[in-house]
Design an enzyme around this catalytic site. Structure first.
Site, PDB file in Angstrom:
ATOM      1  N   THR A  94      30.897  39.313 -30.403  1.00 31.38           N
ATOM      2  CA  THR A  94      29.161  39.984 -30.541  1.00 31.38           C
ATOM      3  C   THR A  94      28.613  39.139 -29.939  1.00 31.38           C
ATOM      4  O   THR A  94      28.539  37.420 -29.915  1.00 31.38           O
ATOM      5  CB  THR A  94      28.991  39.878 -32.479  1.00 31.38           C
ATOM      6  OG1 THR A  94      30.223  40.300 -32.453  1.00 31.38           O
ATOM      7  CG2 THR A  94      27.789  40.100 -32.360  1.00 31.38           C
ATOM      8  N   LYS A 131      28.411  36.799 -41.544  1.00 33.48           N
ATOM      9  CA  LYS A 131      29.300  37.059 -40.160  1.00 33.48           C
ATOM     10  C   LYS A 131      30.154  36.476 -40.591  1.00 33.48           C
ATOM     11  O   LYS A 131      30.430  34.493 -41.246  1.00 33.48           O
ATOM     12  CB  LYS A 131      27.901  36.774 -39.011  1.00 33.48           C
ATOM     13  CG  LYS A 131      29.612  36.112 -38.029  1.00 33.48           C
ATOM     14  CD  LYS A 131      28.563  35.600 -36.821  1.00 33.48           C
ATOM     15  CE  LYS A 131      29.498  35.939 -35.471  1.00 33.48           C
ATOM     16  NZ  LYS A 131      30.625  34.934 -35.491  1.00 33.48           N
ATOM     17  N   GLU A 178      38.108  41.058 -41.338  1.00 35.78           N
ATOM     18  CA  GLU A 178      38.637  39.528 -41.210  1.00 35.78           C
ATOM     19  C   GLU A 178      39.643  39.085 -41.834  1.00 35.78           C
ATOM     20  O   GLU A 178      38.779  39.441 -44.008  1.00 35.78           O
ATOM     21  CB  GLU A 178      37.814  38.652 -41.302  1.00 35.78           C
ATOM     22  CG  GLU A 178      36.552  38.942 -40.023  1.00 35.78           C
ATOM     23  CD  GLU A 178      36.555  37.663 -39.321  1.00 35.78           C
ATOM     24  OE1 GLU A 178      36.775  36.612 -38.815  1.00 35.78           O
ATOM     25  OE2 GLU A 178      35.348  37.512 -37.759  1.00 35.78           O
ATOM     26  N   LYS A 290      23.122  33.166 -35.499  1.00 32.80           N
ATOM     27  CA  LYS A 290      23.111  31.760 -36.575  1.00 32.80           C
ATOM     28  C   LYS A 290      22.350  31.183 -35.842  1.00 32.80           C
ATOM     29  O   LYS A 290      21.643  30.417 -35.121  1.00 32.80           O
ATOM     30  CB  LYS A 290      24.999  31.533 -35.558  1.00 32.80           C
ATOM     31  CG  LYS A 290      25.426  31.950 -34.997  1.00 32.80           C
ATOM     32  CD  LYS A 290      26.635  32.346 -34.799  1.00 32.80           C
ATOM     33  CE  LYS A 290      27.787  31.549 -35.742  1.00 32.80           C
ATOM     34  NZ  LYS A 290      29.443  31.638 -34.627  1.00 32.80           N
ATOM     35  N   CYS A 394      34.253  17.772  -3.582  1.00 35.72           N
ATOM     36  CA  CYS A 394      35.852  17.115  -2.610  1.00 35.72           C
ATOM     37  C   CYS A 394      35.862  18.205  -1.586  1.00 35.72           C
ATOM     38  O   CYS A 394      35.832  19.398  -1.929  1.00 35.72           O
ATOM     39  CB  CYS A 394      36.445  17.418  -3.331  1.00 35.72           C
ATOM     40  SG  CYS A 394      38.112  16.905  -3.205  1.00 35.72           S
TER      41      CYS A 394
END
Length: 641
Positions: A94, A131, A178, A290, A394
């Protein structure tokens, strides 16, 4: 778990985790750190916050290479015993947002899509659900699958046999969801045994006999599989979503007694879902918000250099172990050595560390600078490093162990049709003198045995397995754009590789000029120039490996696609169930070659639902509701002639 090279040192991982910028990391180090963070999160031991993961490290990768395959890869769940099988439906990740303005921007894109579809945006209904912070799985009514890598997972139906119930209505076959544990139950009965709920959730799925606490949680119906479609929600128009945003988010966070690490917003109109579609990584009609974040002042113990596949040497700040959002943080990325030098990041530097979204840590700012720690020599091969803008490199590309090993691992990981060639195996092979992908394909059984890849009693078996995997990598069909992407061409992620091969045949690309590539949508002059230069560098190695013989699926040229005609050309198909005459992945590829569009869910725009055996009720019901024609696998094959 991913195979890590330059990040094999735990102290180095901790160091990177404490960094607030990722610009100092080499390409390989950045990718490896993303893989490490994801693996630790999936195993219940999050290293950094979600926001740091997305806004620092993932954003840095996207900045450097917008088409990098990792950005289109669904983060794999922890592996469990059992053969991997194709999921009935792709389980994508998501897209994430951390600000209200990001949600408003997403809503603006939805509004533009509404105008394209001639739909009044004010009539759209949006859904907000918690969620869940659990273990992703998919239930088709017959089998419960782990999410795996989004395409293939493992059968964990044993959890239902042990008595686990389905949350919500209790019905099977409702698709993605879930495995979660009741928060109150965890705090009362499990917090003393497990550091967090994710650790416990993984224990419930174990193949072997469960420990008593796991069985009791299942018996007490505290551990459940919760389908996303059954979650309690808020629904309303976009205007209400924005005006009451904070209240909606706060309420949705508390509607279930499970660990929640955000809010999922999605548009409910199936026409939009079909129109907006998805990237290889996430659905465009859905986004996760969130907001949780924690900060701490942390002291840097040292800055450790790590060399990537490209030769870029990236700094990882190793930190005093600090707990943030329930996880012990000991590393953060310093992005690039320009940042280390400018901000004074070295032993004793005091930084402000942020961890948002319960996963990834980020160096927010330097509070007390100290003399920076800048390496003079490559940590892998000892060569003198050179500056290029803010980065240290490098230049010993042909002999630097880190660059050689990372290049080989990238090849086999990108092919994704073989097992066994991970970090440890490649490192041992390199120690034995094998320093290229081509050399690996020339290996004999005797050479593999002499490389001492395992214990004496298993070395022959391991050697034979590796030879079988090499053979498998050549015979198992893969897309030609994936094969090209395995060579790690700068600015050529899998998306760009596919776009390039939609206009030019694979063996013709080495003759392309900058002007030829600029004509392709998505290729600017700077990218085209880099691609032409890199193609010239890899040409000899590419042709040597190509001539070993790989089973490549040729990308249809756009000109051919326009001329193509077949019984399914222009139609939208959905495949469901277990197919008898071939893998669903292969059938999907064949349908696309014949000009069809293949979707993962049934909508009003679906023309045909092709069914195998053991079909779940969800897609059949959706087909009936939308008037979609349902045909069997045999009828579909007959249609193709």
């Amino acid at each position: 778990m991913p195979n890590w090279k330059s990040l094999a040192n735990p102290e180095r991982i901790v160091e990177i985790a404490k960094q607030t910028q990722a610009s100092g990391l080499s390409d390989d180090e950045l990718l490896e750190f993303l893989q490490v963070c994801n693996a630790l999160y999936r195993s219940g031991e999050p290293l950094i916050s979600d926001e740091a993961y997305d806004s620092i490290f993932l954003a840095e990768l996207q900045k450097r290479n917008p088409n990098h395959p990792f950005l289109n890869t669904v983060e794999p769940e922890k592996a469990f015993a059992g053969k991997t099988v194709t999921l009935p439906q792709r389980m994508l990740s998501t897209e994430k947002a951390y600000t209200k303005s990001s949600i408003e921007k997403w809503l603006s894109n939805i509004e533009k899509a509404a105008q394209e579809l001639e739909i009044d945006p004010e009539t759209l209904v949006f859904r907000a659900t918690p969620k869940l912070d659990g273990f992703a799985a998919y239930d088709d009514g017959q089998v419960l699958y782990t999410r795996g890598d989004g395409r293939k997972g493992t059968d964990i139906s044993r959890v239902f046999e042990r008595g686990m119930i389905v949350g919500g209505s209790g019905k099977r076959g409702l698709g993605a969801g879930e495995i979660v544990v009741n928060q109150s139950y965890f705090n009362a009965h499990l917090a003393d045994t497990f550091e967090n709920a994710r650790n416990f959730q993984a224990s419930v799925i174990k193949e072997k006999e469960l420990e008593q606490h796991a069985l009791e949680a299942i018996q007490n119906q505290a551990a459940v599989f919760y389908p996303f479609c059954e979650l309690p929600d808020w629904q309303g128009p976009s205007a209400e979503l924005i005006s009451d945003f904070e209240a909606i988010v706060a309420n949705v966070h508390t509607v279930v007694d499970y660990d929640v690490d955000g809010v999922i917003f999605e548009v409910t109109d199936e026409r939009f879902k079909q129109h907006l579609g998805a990237t290889r990584h996430h659905h465009r009609w859905q986004i996760a918000y969130k907001s949780n974040a924690e900060t701490a002042h942390v002291k840097v113990l040292r800055v450790t250099p790590q060399t990537s596949r490209s030769g870029r040497v990236n700094p990882v700040a190793e930190l005093e172990p600090t707990r943030l959002s329930g996880a012990m943080i000991s590393r953060a990325t310093a992005h690039h050595y320009g940042m280390v030098k400018e901000q004074g990041i070295g032993e004793g530097t005091l930084i402000e560390l942020t961890r948002s979204g319960m996963v990834i840590p980020k160096i927010e700012r330097v509070i007390t600078p100290q003399p920076p720690q800048i390496p003079e020599f490559c940590p892998s091969c000892g060569s003198t490093l050179v500056w290029d803008c803010d980065y240290l490199y490098c230049l010993n590309t042909s002999q630097c162990p880190a660059q050689i090993e990372n290049t080989i691992e990238h090849f086999f990981r990108t092919l994704a049709n073989n097992d066994g060639f991970g970090e440890k195996t490649i490192k041992k092979l390199h120690v034995s003198g094998i320093n290229s992908v081509y050399a690996i394909y020339q290996l004999t059984l005797e050479q593999l045995v002499n490389a001492k890849l395992g214990s004496k009693d298993k070395v022959h078996i391991l050697a034979k397995n590796l030879l079988n995997q090499l053979q498998r990598s050549r015979t198992e069909a893969i897309e030609d754009w994936r094969f090209l992407g395995a060579f790690g061409i700068y600015r050529m992620g899998l998306g760009n590789c596919e776009r390039l091969l939609q206009h030019h045949r694979l063996l013709n690309i080495f003759a392309l000029t900058i002007d030829d590539i600029i004509l392709i949508e998505g290729f600017a002059e700077k990218t085209a120039s880099a691609v032409v230069e890199c193609l010239a560098l890899i040409k000899d190695d590419f042709l040597k490996i190509y001539q070993l013989g790989f089973n490549l699926i040729q990308t249809p040229l756009i000109t051919e696609q326009k001329e193509k005609s077949s019984p399914i050309a222009g139609k939208t198909l959905v495949f469901t169930g277990t197919m008898v005459h071939g893998k669903r992945d292969d059938m999907t590829k064949e349908a696309k070659r014949l000009g069809a569009k293949v979707a993962s869910s049934v909508t009003g725009k679906t023309d045909l639902l092709v069914t195998g055996s053991e079909v779940g009720v969800t897609k059949i019901s959706a087909a009936r509701e939308n008037g979609v024609t349902v045909i069997s696998e045999e009828e579909y094959l007959a249609l193709l002639g």
